[in-house]
Design an enzyme around this catalytic site. Structure first.
Site, PDB file in Angstrom:
ATOM      1  N   GLY A 169      -3.064  16.505  18.619  1.00 25.43           N
ATOM      2  CA  GLY A 169      -3.273  16.723  20.046  1.00 25.43           C
ATOM      3  C   GLY A 169      -4.245  15.772  20.720  1.00 25.43           C
ATOM      4  O   GLY A 169      -4.654  16.009  21.858  1.00 25.43           O
ATOM      5  N   LYS A 177      -3.657  12.877  21.967  1.00 29.14           N
ATOM      6  CA  LYS A 177      -3.072  12.319  23.187  1.00 29.14           C
ATOM      7  C   LYS A 177      -2.703  13.425  24.162  1.00 29.14           C
ATOM      8  O   LYS A 177      -2.837  13.258  25.371  1.00 29.14           O
ATOM      9  CB  LYS A 177      -1.863  11.446  22.843  1.00 29.14           C
ATOM     10  CG  LYS A 177      -2.289  10.219  22.058  1.00 29.14           C
ATOM     11  CD  LYS A 177      -1.173   9.339  21.645  1.00 29.14           C
ATOM     12  CE  LYS A 177      -1.667   8.298  20.649  1.00 29.14           C
ATOM     13  NZ  LYS A 177      -2.124   8.869  19.342  1.00 29.14           N
ATOM     14  N   CYS A 197       0.708   3.581  14.918  1.00 21.58           N
ATOM     15  CA  CYS A 197      -0.551   2.976  14.461  1.00 21.58           C
ATOM     16  C   CYS A 197      -0.270   2.163  13.204  1.00 21.58           C
ATOM     17  O   CYS A 197      -1.019   2.215  12.234  1.00 21.58           O
ATOM     18  CB  CYS A 197      -1.608   4.049  14.226  1.00 21.58           C
ATOM     19  SG  CYS A 197      -1.071   5.324  13.091  1.00 21.58           S
TER      20      CYS A 197
END
Ligand SMILES: C[S@@+](CC[C@H](N)C(=O)[O-])C[C@H]1O[C@@H](n2cnc3c(N)ncnc32)[C@H](O)[C@@H]1O
Length: 456
Positions: A130, A132, A248
Site C-alpha cells: 500500500g 503507492k 523495481c
C-alpha cells in the site's frame, strides 16, 4: 549437502545476472554492480493529507534529515545511522509518515500529473502493502475513489492495515487475480496503476531470496504475467484514461518490451514522462526510450533512489467512460468530517468512505473506521483522531513528555494531570496520539488493539 547446493545456485544466478548486464552496460558494469551493493538510504514520506508537524518529533529526537529532490514531502535521514529506527517513532505508529524510497513515488507523481479529472476513479491493480495506494490517496487529498486490488490474502492484510493507519478513507480494497479484472470492469477507470510483480533486481544484493530465485526463466515467466496484467489493465481503462506501469527491476523484458507489446497490440499512445529529466530506457528503440523513465542508480542522477522503471500510456479516443459507478448517499445523520466522503453504519460501527462505488465487485474493505455508536454518542476511533486531530471532538489534552506519549501509542494507560472533561484527544505537542477516556483518574487508552499487535 544442502548448503553446497544453495551456494552453487547462488553462484549460478550471480554469474548469469552479471553476464546479462555486462552486455547492456558494457564498461559500466562494475559501476552498476557497485551501485546495487551500496547500503540503502533511509527515506520517509510525510502524510500529505494531514497538517500536523510530524517533523517536530525528529527535531525533538535530534535526528538530522533533509528534504529530497523531486518530492516536497519526502525526507532522507542525513546519516544512515543503523540505530535510528523510523518504525519506532510516534509519527510512524500513527500514520504520519510512511517509510518509502522516493523512486516508488514516481508512478504516483506521474499519475497525478497526467490525470484529467478532479475526482477520479482509479484502479491500483497490484497494491500491497500500500505504499503507492496511501500516497495516491494523500496526493488526491482523499478525493475520488481508489480501488486497491491484491490477490494474496496475507499481503491484503498488510494493505488493509496500512490503509486504516493512514486513514485513506477514499480507498476500497478487493482481492482478485488482476488478469481477470477486465471481466468485471470494462472501460471504467480514469486511471490504472499497475506496479507489477517483478524480478525485483534492484534488491539482488540485499535480499538472498531475490538472488537465489533469479534466472532468465523467472524473468520470462514474470514478463508473461506482466503482459497479461497490462492487457487486463488496459481493458478496465476508459477511453482517454491513463495507465501507469512500473517495476523495481532492470530487465528490458519486464520493462521496455512490455511497453512495446502494449503499443503494438492496443489503441494506446505513450506519454512522455521523461522530458529529459531522468535516465532513458534501454531498448534501443528511441521512440520508447526517450519517453519512459529509468532510475539507474549508477548514473548518479538521483542519489539514494532505488533502481526503477515507469511508463505512462493514454488510451486513444475520448468520450465518457462506461462508468458503472454509483454515487452513494450517507445513510447516517452525522455530518461527515470531510467533503466528498460519506458515513455508513454496520452494527453500531461507523465508517467513513468514498461517496462512489463501483458495482459488481466483492469488497474486502470499504473506507476506514470512524468510530462506534454507544447509546446516542459516538466514540471516535484513534485512527480518525490521527487524521482529524481534535476536529471531531473538540476536547484536547497536550502532554510534552515524549516517553509517556510513546507509551500511550503503544497501548498503555497514563496517570492524569488536571483535566475537566471525561474524554478527549491526547496530543504530544501538536501530534495527535489518539482518543482517550478518563476512568478512575487515569487516561484510558482507546487505541484499537488491532494497531498494537506485533508491537514491542
Ligand atoms: C511490486 S508489488 C506492489 C507494491 C505496491 N504497489 C506498493 O507500492 O506498496 C506487486 C504486488 O503484485 C501482487 N500480485 C502478484 N500477482 C498478481 C496478480 N496476478 N494480480 C494482481 N496482483 C498480483 C503481489 O502479491 C504484490 O503484492
Amino acid at each position: 549437502m544442502l548448503i553446497k547446493y544453495y551456494l552453487m545456485c547462488k553462484r549460478v544466478s550471480m554469474h548469469s545476472f552479471v553476464e546479462k548486464y555486462r552486455l547492456i552496460f558494457g564498461s559500466n558494469i562494475d559501476n552498476f554492480l557497485q551501485s546495487l551493493k551500496l547500503p540503502k538510504e533511509k527515506f520517509f514520506r510525510l502524510n500529505l493529507a494531514r497538517n500536523f508537524n510530524y517533523l517536530s518529533e525528529f527535531e525533538y529526537l535530534n535526528i538530522p534529515f533533509s528534504r529530497c529532490d523531486l518530492f516536497d514531502n519526502v525526507y532522507k535521514l542525513k546519516e544512515s545511522d543503523k540505530n535510528i529506527r523510523l518504525s519506532d517513532t510516534i509519527s510512524f505508529f500513527t500514520g504520519g509518515i510512511y517509510i518509502q524510497n522516493p523512486s516508488s513515488l514516481l508512478p504516483v507523481k506521474f499519475l497525478i500529473e497526467n490525470i484529467d479529472v478532479d475526482e477520479p476513479v482509479i484502479l491500483d491493480m497490484a497494491s500491497a502493502p500500500g505504499g503507492k495506494t496511501t500516497a495516491l490517496s494523500e496526493f488526491l487529498d482523499r478525493r475520488g475513489l481508489i480501488v486497491a486490488n491484491e490477490p494474496s490474502k496475507s499481503r491484503l492484510k498488510d494493505l488493509n492495515f496500512n490503509i486504516e493507519k493512514n486513514f485513506a478513507y477514499n480507498v476500497a480494497t478487493v482481492s482478485y487475480d488482476g488478469r481477470v479484472l477486465h471481466k468485471y470492469l470494462s472501460e471504467v477507470f480514469d486511471a490504472v496503476l499497475l506496479d507489477a510483480p517483478c524480478s525485483n533486481e534492484n534488491k539482488i544484493f540485499h535480499d538472498n531470496a531475490v538472488l537465489n530465485n533469479w534466472s532468465e526463466t523467472l524473468v520470462e515467466r514474470l514478463a508473461k504475467l506482466q503482459r497479461e496484467l497490462i492487457e487486463s489493465a488496459c481493458f478496465t481503462l476508459r477511453k482517454g484514461g491513463i495507465l501507469i506501469y512500473s517495476t523495481c527491476t532492470f530487465s528490458i523484458e519486464e520493462n521496455e518490451q512490455i511497453v512495446e507489446y502494449l503499443l503494438s497490440e492496443y489503441d494506446v499512445e505513450l506519454i512522455d514522462l521523461n522530458k529529459g529529466d531522468f535516465d532513458y530506457g534501454l531498448s534501443g528503440n528511441s521512440n520508447i526510450d526517450k519517453k519512459v523513465v529509468r532510475i539507474l542508480p549508477h548514473s548518479g542522477r538521483y542519489p539514494g533512489f532505488d533502481g526503477f522503471f515507469v511508463a505512462g500510456f493514454r488510451k486513444k479516443g475520448g468520450g465518457i467512460s462506461n462508468r458503472n459507478v454509483k454515487i452513494l448517499n450517507s445513510g447516517y445523520g452525522l455530518r461527515t468530517p470531510a467533503e466528498d466522503s460519506i458515513i455508513y453504519e454496520i452494527k453500531n460501527d461507523l465508517y467513513l468512505s468514498p461517496k462512489y462505488q463501483i458495482s459488481g465487485l466483492k469488497y474486502e474493505k470499504f473506507g476506514t473506521k470512524l468510530g462506534k455508536k454507544i447509546k446516542n454518542m459516538v466514540e471516535y476511533s484513534s485512527q480518525a483522531c490521527w487524521e482529524f486531530g481534535d476536529k471531531l471532538i473538540k476536547k484536547k489534552l497536550v502532554i510534552d513528555d515524549y516517553e509517556k506519549a510513546k507509551k500511550f501509542v503503544k497501548g498503555e494507560n497514563l496517570k492524569l494531570k488536571d483535566y475537566d472533561n471525561k474524554e478527549g484527544v491526547l496530543f504530544f505537542k501538536d501530534i495527535p496520539l489518539g482518543y482517550f477516556k478518563i476512568v478512575d483518574g487515569r487516561i484510558k487508552n482507546k487505541i484499537d488493539r488491532y494497531f498494537l499487535r506485533g508491537l514491542k
